[in-house]
Design a protein around this motif. Structure first.
Motif, PDB file in Angstrom:
ATOM      1  N   VAL A   1      -1.998   1.006 -30.038  1.00 29.41           N
ATOM      2  CA  VAL A   1      -3.058   1.826 -30.631  1.00 29.41           C
ATOM      3  C   VAL A   1      -2.684   3.306 -30.742  1.00 29.41           C
ATOM      4  N   VAL A   2      -1.615   3.738 -30.056  1.00 24.49           N
ATOM      5  CA  VAL A   2      -1.164   5.124 -30.164  1.00 24.49           C
ATOM      6  C   VAL A   2      -0.167   5.243 -31.314  1.00 24.49           C
ATOM      7  N   ARG A   3      -0.262   6.325 -32.047  1.00 26.06           N
ATOM      8  CA  ARG A   3       0.661   6.543 -33.158  1.00 26.06           C
ATOM      9  C   ARG A   3       2.062   6.863 -32.635  1.00 26.06           C
ATOM     10  N   PRO A   4       3.101   6.410 -33.309  1.00 16.59           N
ATOM     11  CA  PRO A   4       4.469   6.742 -32.887  1.00 16.59           C
ATOM     12  C   PRO A   4       4.638   8.250 -32.710  1.00 16.59           C
ATOM     13  N   GLY A   5       5.259   8.633 -31.604  1.00 15.00           N
ATOM     14  CA  GLY A   5       5.386  10.041 -31.280  1.00 15.00           C
ATOM     15  C   GLY A   5       4.217  10.596 -30.488  1.00 15.00           C
ATOM     16  N   GLY A   6       3.182   9.766 -30.288  1.00 17.30           N
ATOM     17  CA  GLY A   6       2.007  10.204 -29.535  1.00 17.30           C
ATOM     18  C   GLY A   6       2.239  10.181 -28.038  1.00 17.30           C
ATOM     19  N   ARG A   7       1.333  10.799 -27.309  1.00 17.73           N
ATOM     20  CA  ARG A   7       1.455  10.914 -25.858  1.00 17.73           C
ATOM     21  C   ARG A   7       0.664   9.834 -25.146  1.00 17.73           C
ATOM     22  N   TRP A   8       1.184   9.429 -23.988  1.00 13.61           N
ATOM     23  CA  TRP A   8       0.492   8.529 -23.067  1.00 13.61           C
ATOM     24  C   TRP A   8       0.770   9.038 -21.668  1.00 13.61           C
ATOM     25  N   ALA A   9      -0.296   9.395 -20.944  1.00 17.26           N
ATOM     26  CA  ALA A   9      -0.165   9.879 -19.570  1.00 17.26           C
ATOM     27  C   ALA A   9      -1.165   9.147 -18.701  1.00 17.26           C
ATOM     28  N   PHE A  10      -0.756   8.837 -17.473  1.00 14.99           N
ATOM     29  CA  PHE A  10      -1.684   8.182 -16.551  1.00 14.99           C
ATOM     30  C   PHE A  10      -1.342   8.533 -15.116  1.00 14.99           C
ATOM     31  N   SER A  11      -2.393   8.555 -14.299  1.00 14.67           N
ATOM     32  CA  SER A  11      -2.216   8.752 -12.859  1.00 14.67           C
ATOM     33  C   SER A  11      -2.601   7.474 -12.137  1.00 14.67           C
ATOM     34  N   THR A  12      -1.914   7.241 -11.028  1.00 16.19           N
ATOM     35  CA  THR A  12      -2.197   6.075 -10.203  1.00 16.19           C
ATOM     36  C   THR A  12      -1.755   6.378  -8.776  1.00 16.19           C
ATOM     37  N   THR A  13      -2.118   5.507  -7.862  1.00 19.63           N
ATOM     38  CA  THR A  13      -1.703   5.682  -6.473  1.00 19.63           C
ATOM     39  C   THR A  13      -0.183   5.702  -6.389  1.00 19.63           C
ATOM     40  N   HIS A  14       0.341   6.661  -5.648  1.00 23.06           N
ATOM     41  CA  HIS A  14       1.798   6.747  -5.494  1.00 23.06           C
ATOM     42  C   HIS A  14       2.312   5.487  -4.810  1.00 23.06           C
ATOM     43  N   PRO A  15       3.364   4.856  -5.350  1.00 19.21           N
ATOM     44  CA  PRO A  15       3.832   3.587  -4.774  1.00 19.21           C
ATOM     45  C   PRO A  15       4.169   3.631  -3.293  1.00 19.21           C
ATOM     46  N   MET A  16       4.660   4.748  -2.779  1.00 16.38           N
ATOM     47  CA  MET A  16       5.038   4.766  -1.371  1.00 16.38           C
ATOM     48  C   MET A  16       3.825   4.647  -0.442  1.00 16.38           C
ATOM     49  N   ARG A  17       2.629   4.946  -0.982  1.00 10.45           N
ATOM     50  CA  ARG A  17       1.426   4.818  -0.161  1.00 10.45           C
ATOM     51  C   ARG A  17       1.167   3.375   0.268  1.00 10.45           C
ATOM     52  N   TRP A  18       1.736   2.423  -0.470  1.00 10.30           N
ATOM     53  CA  TRP A  18       1.524   1.011  -0.157  1.00 10.30           C
ATOM     54  C   TRP A  18       2.029   0.655   1.234  1.00 10.30           C
ATOM     55  N   MET A  19       2.951   1.434   1.750  1.00  8.77           N
ATOM     56  CA  MET A  19       3.555   1.115   3.047  1.00  8.77           C
ATOM     57  C   MET A  19       2.647   1.466   4.221  1.00  8.77           C
ATOM     58  N   PHE A  20       1.623   2.275   3.966  1.00 12.14           N
ATOM     59  CA  PHE A  20       0.823   2.841   5.037  1.00 12.14           C
ATOM     60  C   PHE A  20      -0.609   2.312   5.005  1.00 12.14           C
ATOM     61  N   PRO A  21      -1.260   2.194   6.158  1.00 15.18           N
ATOM     62  CA  PRO A  21      -2.685   1.835   6.161  1.00 15.18           C
ATOM     63  C   PRO A  21      -3.491   2.865   5.370  1.00 15.18           C
ATOM     64  N   ASP A  22      -4.520   2.420   4.713  1.00 10.39           N
ATOM     65  CA  ASP A  22      -5.294   3.283   3.825  1.00 10.39           C
ATOM     66  C   ASP A  22      -6.414   3.977   4.593  1.00 10.39           C
ATOM     67  N   VAL A  23      -6.028   4.802   5.528  1.00  7.21           N
ATOM     68  CA  VAL A  23      -6.977   5.562   6.344  1.00  7.21           C
ATOM     69  C   VAL A  23      -6.520   7.015   6.380  1.00  7.21           C
ATOM     70  N   PRO A  24      -7.458   7.965   6.477  1.00  7.44           N
ATOM     71  CA  PRO A  24      -7.098   9.369   6.322  1.00  7.44           C
ATOM     72  C   PRO A  24      -6.477  10.025   7.553  1.00  7.44           C
ATOM     73  N   GLY A  25      -6.667   9.450   8.746  1.00  6.41           N
ATOM     74  CA  GLY A  25      -6.207  10.092   9.975  1.00  6.41           C
ATOM     75  C   GLY A  25      -4.783   9.725  10.357  1.00  6.41           C
ATOM     76  N   GLU A  26      -4.439   9.983  11.624  1.00 10.17           N
ATOM     77  CA  GLU A  26      -3.074   9.779  12.089  1.00 10.17           C
ATOM     78  C   GLU A  26      -2.635   8.319  12.010  1.00 10.17           C
ATOM     79  N   ALA A  27      -3.589   7.391  12.117  1.00  4.11           N
ATOM     80  CA  ALA A  27      -3.231   5.978  11.996  1.00  4.11           C
ATOM     81  C   ALA A  27      -2.661   5.656  10.618  1.00  4.11           C
ATOM     82  N   GLY A  28      -2.947   6.506   9.645  1.00  5.94           N
ATOM     83  CA  GLY A  28      -2.436   6.303   8.304  1.00  5.94           C
ATOM     84  C   GLY A  28      -1.062   6.884   8.071  1.00  5.94           C
ATOM     85  N   LEU A  29      -0.374   7.269   9.146  1.00 13.14           N
ATOM     86  CA  LEU A  29       0.955   7.868   9.030  1.00 13.14           C
ATOM     87  C   LEU A  29       2.066   6.950   9.507  1.00 13.14           C
ATOM     88  N   THR A  30       1.721   5.735   9.882  1.00 11.52           N
ATOM     89  CA  THR A  30       2.706   4.791  10.399  1.00 11.52           C
ATOM     90  C   THR A  30       2.935   3.666   9.406  1.00 11.52           C
TER      91      THR A  30
END
Length: 279
Positions: free
Chosen positions: A167-196
């Motif tokens: 649906v985008v014209r050739p030469g057009g832009r496509w940008a997206f944000s998503t969770t950084h892949p390295m975050r998958w390695m860590f528990p999804d909690v904001p405190g120190e437990a989320g650093l292991t």
């Protein structure tokens, strides 16, 4: 990953296989049920007509990944309540947003009623649609983007990217944000437990939440950085930049697993900015 705060019926969450259609059904229901509460919690951060790329608080006006948007036809994939499209409309764009969740689109309508745009702006058009089957003719848009919309929640992201390329014209832009892949390695909690590290970066098994009746009610999918690069190249995009936002000192807001503590040590978001090949 979800913190379960919007789904009272969730009784378990873990890494489980799930097919494409079940993933879409689960996430459609999740966002339909959570839309009002989600906006009540995060609405002040997201604004009514602002373009935030991520929980770090990076605004499009800070990074200008979409370029000059005036009079451009722009598609937002997974628009949620449409705040980004509303900001683009104020900047002179002709914006269209699609989302699989009728509940989130109801919130977009509410924002328009309660916070009407300026008289010079053309209000965005919002449509209820699956990002894997966009209801537009080929070559309809100059620019497409997604701010944490659709892509983390579909198993077959390659189908979404193929549809965007159509649906985008050739030469057009496509940008997206998503969770950084390295975050998958860590528990999804904001405190120190989320650093292991607890999980393998290379394990693509989805994170799935299950209700009391045994049905999946939320699903999120992991891709490595290499996976994203390969998917984008295969779909016909050239990668112009990869942004890994650092956590601003001014942002003291925790958002699920995103927090100043974790953000000072690891990236929480990745933003890919690309151009659709002309060949």
């Amino acid at each position: 990953m979800s913190d379960g705060s919007y789904q009272a019926e969730v009784i378990s969450g873990g890494y489980l296989p799930i097919d494409e259609e079940a993933s879409v059904r689960a996430n459609r229901g999740y966002w339909d049920n959570s839309a009002e509460e989600y906006l009540a919690e995060h609405g002040s951060f997201l604004g009514a007509s602002e373009f935030m790329w991520c929980p770090e608080g990076i605004h499009e006006s800070d990074v200008n990944l979409l370029g000059d948007v005036r009079r451009r036809q722009i598609l937002e994939v997974g628009c949620g309540a449409g705040q980004c499209s509303r900001w683009l409309a104020e900047e002179g764009a002709i914006a269209t947003g699609v989302d699989v969740s009728a509940g989130m689109l109801e919130q977009a309508s509410r924002l328009q009623r309660e916070h009407p745009l300026s008289e010079d702006a053309t209000p965005p058009t919002f449509l209820h649609a699956d990002a894997r089957e966009l209801p537009f003719a080929s070559n309809s848009f100059d620019v497409a983007f997604s701010s944490y919309g659709a892509l983390p929640f579909v198993k077959d992201a390659e189908v979404v990217l193929s549809e965007v390329a159509r649906v985008v014209r050739p030469g057009g832009r496509w940008a997206f944000s998503t969770t950084h892949p390295m975050r998958w390695m860590f528990p999804d909690v904001p405190g120190e437990a989320g650093l292991t590290v607890e999980y393998s970066y290379f394990d693509r098994t989805p994170y799935v939440e299950i209700s009391s009746d045994g049905q999946p009610v939320y699903a999120e999918h992991h891709r490595t950085m290499g996976d994203w690069v390969n998917l984008l190249v295969t779909a016909g995009f050239t990668i112009d930049s990869v942004t890994e936002p650092e956590w601003p000192e001014s942002n003291q807001t925790a958002w699920g697993g995103w927090s100043p503590l974790r953000g000072s040590l690891m990236p929480g978001t990745v933003i890919f900015s690309t151009t659709l090949n002309k060949d």
